[in-house]
Motif scaffolding. Sequence first.
Motif: not given
Length: 239
Positions: A101, A144, A179, A201-202
């Motif tokens: 994130a 992202w 990131l 959030r990935l």
Amino acid sequence: LGEAAERLRKCEEGDTLSVSVAPSLASKWLMPRLYRFVTAHPDVGVRISASTRLIDLRHRKLAGTMEQIGPRQDDADLCIRFGSGEYPGCTATRLFPVSIAPMCSPRLAQAEPVLRRPEDLRERMLIQDDTLYFDDETSAWDRWLAAAGVSDMESSRGPRFSHAALALDAAADGLGVALSLTVLAKSELATGRLVMPFELRLPLLFAYYIVCPDAGADKPGVRAFRDWLLEEAARDMPR
């Protein structure tokens, strides 16, 4: 002096658990809590090697760095590695899943124009973490931003860092927006040194794994350290 000499003698005899950890995880996650293991297991000596160097001649490329297929017994008793979890000849236990994130200092998040939407990142310096979090070597920022629905943004601008810990420190100092892995920023987020301006959030397919040779997986010291790592990881999981 006598006690110190005895400790050195034991170390020279190999009575020390050798643990290899990537530098960012070592400095941001492991070291702040290692005192709890030392306190609970005073009879287990621990040597921490924070390095990305190869510890076995057999290797392959994983997550942007050369990772060992299996730790050599005379180099490390246990490793913590970021990857797919496939380590032939070794016992691999997932430590925790991870996600990335954007993070920055509170001052930078509130500076005009205030970061309210992912599109507002066009007005900020993007800090580049050279760790490859995806097996196809796609930029983390590209992934992202795509997940956030942002297109037509130049994502490769900004200073580059070889370790996530350096990128996070640069973000906390106000250089720009990094990131990175949220688990590595736990302390900075808790103290307010870093904030996450967006909720997205990935999650990553790769994760952190505890890896040790099959032949040494059941050694008392290895088992104690592995169990302790899993207990610490459980502390960070949402309840």
